[in-house]
Design a protein around this motif. Structure first.
Motif, PDB file in Angstrom:
ATOM      1  N   ALA A 111       0.893  -1.045   0.303  1.00 21.85           N
ATOM      2  CA  ALA A 111      -0.342  -0.197  -0.078  1.00 21.85           C
ATOM      3  C   ALA A 111       0.816   1.495   0.239  1.00 21.85           C
ATOM      4  O   ALA A 111       0.554   1.911   0.282  1.00 21.85           O
ATOM      5  N   SER A 112       2.129   1.543  -0.256  1.00 23.94           N
ATOM      6  CA  SER A 112       3.097   1.942   0.188  1.00 23.94           C
ATOM      7  C   SER A 112       2.961   3.262  -1.438  1.00 23.94           C
ATOM      8  O   SER A 112       3.582   4.189  -1.045  1.00 23.94           O
ATOM      9  N   TYR A 113       2.931   2.569  -2.220  1.00 20.19           N
ATOM     10  CA  TYR A 113       3.127   2.659  -3.586  1.00 20.19           C
ATOM     11  C   TYR A 113       2.313   2.129  -4.889  1.00 20.19           C
ATOM     12  O   TYR A 113       2.395   2.501  -6.127  1.00 20.19           O
ATOM     13  N   VAL A 114       1.431   0.956  -4.275  1.00 20.95           N
ATOM     14  CA  VAL A 114      -0.170   0.246  -4.937  1.00 20.95           C
ATOM     15  C   VAL A 114      -1.578   0.942  -4.700  1.00 20.95           C
ATOM     16  O   VAL A 114      -2.112   1.081  -3.588  1.00 20.95           O
ATOM     17  N   PRO A 115      -2.144   2.096  -5.202  1.00 21.73           N
ATOM     18  CA  PRO A 115      -2.967   2.990  -5.237  1.00 21.73           C
ATOM     19  C   PRO A 115      -3.881   1.175  -4.598  1.00 21.73           C
ATOM     20  O   PRO A 115      -4.489   0.831  -6.694  1.00 21.73           O
ATOM     21  N   VAL A 116      -4.706   1.925  -3.752  1.00 21.33           N
ATOM     22  CA  VAL A 116      -6.164   0.707  -3.682  1.00 21.33           C
ATOM     23  C   VAL A 116      -7.825   2.598  -4.489  1.00 21.33           C
ATOM     24  O   VAL A 116      -7.577   3.238  -4.550  1.00 21.33           O
TER      25      VAL A 116
ATOM     26  N   ALA B  84      -8.090   7.085  -5.091  1.00 22.57           N
ATOM     27  CA  ALA B  84      -7.583   8.458  -6.675  1.00 22.57           C
ATOM     28  C   ALA B  84      -6.093   9.156  -5.622  1.00 22.57           C
ATOM     29  O   ALA B  84      -6.018  10.424  -5.989  1.00 22.57           O
ATOM     30  N   VAL B  85      -5.782   8.148  -5.682  1.00 19.92           N
ATOM     31  CA  VAL B  85      -3.648   9.221  -5.686  1.00 19.92           C
ATOM     32  C   VAL B  85      -3.182   8.382  -6.541  1.00 19.92           C
ATOM     33  O   VAL B  85      -3.504   6.809  -7.263  1.00 19.92           O
ATOM     34  N   THR B  86      -1.513   8.720  -6.885  1.00 19.74           N
ATOM     35  CA  THR B  86      -0.629   8.087  -7.940  1.00 19.74           C
ATOM     36  C   THR B  86       0.273   6.848  -6.941  1.00 19.74           C
ATOM     37  O   THR B  86       0.006   6.818  -6.389  1.00 19.74           O
ATOM     38  N   ASP B  87       1.549   6.623  -8.050  1.00 18.81           N
ATOM     39  CA  ASP B  87       1.556   5.576  -7.113  1.00 18.81           C
ATOM     40  C   ASP B  87       3.413   6.667  -6.689  1.00 18.81           C
ATOM     41  O   ASP B  87       4.240   5.940  -5.944  1.00 18.81           O
ATOM     42  N   ASN B  88       3.055   7.325  -6.491  1.00 14.43           N
ATOM     43  CA  ASN B  88       4.317   8.317  -6.474  1.00 14.43           C
ATOM     44  C   ASN B  88       3.540   8.938  -4.894  1.00 14.43           C
ATOM     45  O   ASN B  88       2.907  10.048  -4.799  1.00 14.43           O
ATOM     46  N   MET B  89       3.106   8.266  -3.855  1.00 17.24           N
ATOM     47  CA  MET B  89       2.097   9.105  -2.360  1.00 17.24           C
ATOM     48  C   MET B  89       3.383   9.863  -1.399  1.00 17.24           C
ATOM     49  O   MET B  89       3.651   9.380  -1.008  1.00 17.24           O
ATOM     50  N   ALA B  90       2.729  10.876  -0.866  1.00 20.04           N
ATOM     51  CA  ALA B  90       3.275  12.027   0.459  1.00 20.04           C
ATOM     52  C   ALA B  90       2.642  10.916   1.373  1.00 20.04           C
ATOM     53  O   ALA B  90       1.942  10.435   1.094  1.00 20.04           O
ATOM     54  N   PHE B  91       3.403  11.534   2.218  1.00 24.73           N
ATOM     55  CA  PHE B  91       3.042  10.676   4.027  1.00 24.73           C
ATOM     56  C   PHE B  91       1.005  10.114   3.967  1.00 24.73           C
ATOM     57  O   PHE B  91       1.149   9.481   4.764  1.00 24.73           O
ATOM     58  N   MET B  92       1.072  11.301   3.719  1.00 24.95           N
ATOM     59  CA  MET B  92      -0.613  11.480   4.335  1.00 24.95           C
ATOM     60  C   MET B  92      -1.679  11.064   2.880  1.00 24.95           C
ATOM     61  O   MET B  92      -2.466  10.116   3.357  1.00 24.95           O
ATOM     62  N   GLN B  93      -1.001  10.655   1.745  1.00 24.54           N
ATOM     63  CA  GLN B  93      -1.926  10.430   0.563  1.00 24.54           C
ATOM     64  C   GLN B  93      -1.625   8.361   0.806  1.00 24.54           C
ATOM     65  O   GLN B  93      -2.483   7.685   0.822  1.00 24.54           O
ATOM     66  N   ARG B  94      -0.154   8.077   1.767  1.00 19.35           N
ATOM     67  CA  ARG B  94      -0.709   6.521   2.112  1.00 19.35           C
ATOM     68  C   ARG B  94      -0.890   6.312   3.247  1.00 19.35           C
ATOM     69  O   ARG B  94      -1.473   5.121   3.703  1.00 19.35           O
ATOM     70  N   VAL B  95      -1.193   6.832   3.654  1.00 21.01           N
ATOM     71  CA  VAL B  95      -2.339   6.991   5.013  1.00 21.01           C
ATOM     72  C   VAL B  95      -3.275   6.757   4.720  1.00 21.01           C
ATOM     73  O   VAL B  95      -4.544   5.617   5.190  1.00 21.01           O
TER      74      VAL B  95
END
Length: 533
Positions: free
Chosen positions: A197-202, A206-217
């Protein structure tokens, strides 16, 4: 004399081709599709298998919306149902869209959102309950089950979005091929391949594979939510079927993960890179093909556009139309452009409709996208339309409405081939601005053209790839050598938690032993010192 060896070679090649064709004509395929737009994809595989000489049998319900009982390409088994499932009703999607639009405009109303999601979970529960009733009717019909055994099928081809076919396939002891993008818990990769889940969007995040910390949360929270819904709302239906009709010890999730081949409707030209597995075959865009000539009326309209060209708009097969206030804004925007517009629209005619816009209830979408005069495609972001636009190199104006459409348009926007419009904030002014940007900024068409070149640059058409691997499973009675056995491991073993616990226990014992040894040595030294004093 030199012609004789060449002639002999041709004859042998033709003979071998006929022998190979004859060797696969005896194939028998049992198909469990999902209705609606999913059937459009499955039907292409059905037609392809029929063309190659296979006997195809499709399991459908008596209330099926798209899947017809009579077809030149397949035989059908019709399961009687007293009422249509949610997925088999167009009104279901129209009502759902209306509710979604109202809620998106009332973002501050937490009570409304909670009420909506409670209703959505109820609908999801009902949908899978209805699907399981189809399975019950199959298992309880002893004559039908015996006829399925007697037919001696070679493979079961299914869409695991409603995975009753996997239970029947297990009972018949047949290998399975999935025509898949979605499963009960979301996107298919999450069940069969490692999905950090750190770089594979669920899906839905609606996020990319390059996520900031809050996007990873956020991505992790979506993953946990999807897992909880699948575990608590969806799977209990199928677990009850497994307990009742299959042998003891059978695990529903293991049946899903144990499919021999996953025909994944994905191309990494479109999808973000991620881990994969040997038994995943990528067939994204397998429905795409060169365009054919347009009907005379459409061709005349397209040619009348002159140098300005044509804009094509379609919201897919599930939604009849948008609310009239939104369609009026869209029609008003189109009327301000010099381009001609072909709009697939089945709802009320907008009062602001311009003379440059043609409303039609059906369009040959692939053929229009392949026409050289089409300049842009206004789309809701359905997967089929996205891949057809990629194939023909037409930039997109995205108006996502439901489900995965927001993620699909995001992927195209990140690649510079699309511009998104929030339908809840759509006005004729901002819609015109987005249209003009996509029409006049050449980077959108250039980026889409590059995606098209990459998508087409492959050794064989993805439909042929799908048919080959389906026949591969038929020829070889499965493809177990490509399937990892990790799905049989309990979750704690899969993540090596038992190994970690053992190592921690050993380290704890060593640490405790070391501390005790040091303590004993210190104690003895202190006692010896006391005696000496």
């Amino acid at each position: 004399m030199e012609l004789l060896p060449a002639f002999t070679t041709v004859v042998l090649a033709v003979a071998l081709a006929f022998m190979n064709a004859a060797s696969v004509q005896a194939g028998k395929v049992l198909v469990f599709p999902v209705d609606g737009s999913h059937w459009l994809n499955m039907n292409l595989l059905v037609e392809g298998l029929h063309t190659r000489g296979h006997e195809v049998t499709v399991v459908r319900t008596s209330t099926s919306w798209y899947i017809k009982e009579q077809s030149p390409h397949y035989n059908s088994i019709t399961i009687p149902m007293s009422k249509a499932m949610n997925m088999e009703s167009q009104d279901f999607f129209v009502d759902l869209l209306g509710r979604m639009l109202v809620l998106q405009r009332e973002k501050d109303s937490m009570i409304s959102w909670v009420s909506f999601y409670r209703e959505m979970l109820t609908l999801l529960y009902s949908l899978h309950h209805q699907a399981c009733q189809v399975a019950v009717k199959i298992f309880e019909n002893k004559a039908l089950m015996q006829s399925l055994r007697d037919a001696q099928y070679d493979v079961v081809l299914m869409d695991p979005g409603l995975p009753i076919g996997v239970l029947v396939a297990h009972e018949l002891k047949l290998p399975t091929v999935f025509n898949v993008r979605w499963i009960t818990s979301g996107e298919g990769h999450f069940l069969v391949a490692p999905s950090p889940a750190s770089y594979v969007p669920v899906c839905g995040c609606a996020v990319t594979d390059n996520m900031a910390f809050m996007q990873r949360v956020k991505n992790m929270l979506f993953f946990l939510w999807n897992t909880a819904v699948d575990t608590l709302v969806v799977c209990p239906h199928y677990n009850r079927l497994v307990d009742k009709y299959l042998e003891p010890g059978t695990n529903f999730y293991q049946l899903l993960q144990g499919a021999h081949i996953w025909l994944m409707r994905v191309d990494f030209v479109f999808e973000f890179p991620r881990p994969t597995m040997p038994n995943i075959v990528y067939i994204g865009g397998f429905q795409c093909k060169p365009s054919k000539p347009l009907p005379a009326d459409l061709e005349d309209f397209v040619q009348s556009s002159g140098e300005h060209g044509v804009i094509l708009m379609s919201l897919g097969s599930l939604v009849k139309g948008l609310p009239i206030e939104i369609t009026n804004c869209i029609a008003s925007a189109f009327a301000q452009l010099p381009q001609k517009v072909i709009w697939r629209h089945a709802g009320e005619t907008p009062s602001t409709l311009g003379n440059n816009t043609m409303l039609v209830k059906w369009i040959p979408q692939n053929d229009l996208l392949g026409h050289p005069k089409v300049r842009a495609f206004v789309s809701h972001g359905g997967t089929n339309g996205i891949y057809e636009a990629i194939y023909h190199g037409v930039p997109i104006v995205g108006v996502p409405l439901l489900f995965d459409q927001f993620d699909n348009i995001l992927r195209m926007e990140v690649r510079g081939a699309a511009k998104v419009v929030d339908v809840t904030k759509l006005t004729s002014q901002n819609f015109v601005q987005v249209l003009q940007e996509v029409l006049h900024n050449t980077s959108y068409r250039d980026n889409m053209k590059r995606m098209s070149d990459l998508h087409r640059d492959r050794p064989m058409h993805p439909l042929d790839t799908a048919l080959f691997w389906t026949e591969f499973v038929m020829r070889n009675k499965g493809a177990a050598h490509l399937r990892t056995e990790s799905y049989k491991l309990p979750w704690y073993s899969y993540h090596s938690l038992d190994v970690v616990c053992l190592l921690l226990a050993v380290l704890s014992l060593l640490a405790t032993g070391t501390v005790m040894l040091i303590y004993c040595l210190c104690f003895k030294l202190c006692r010896r010192k006391d005696k000496q004093e």
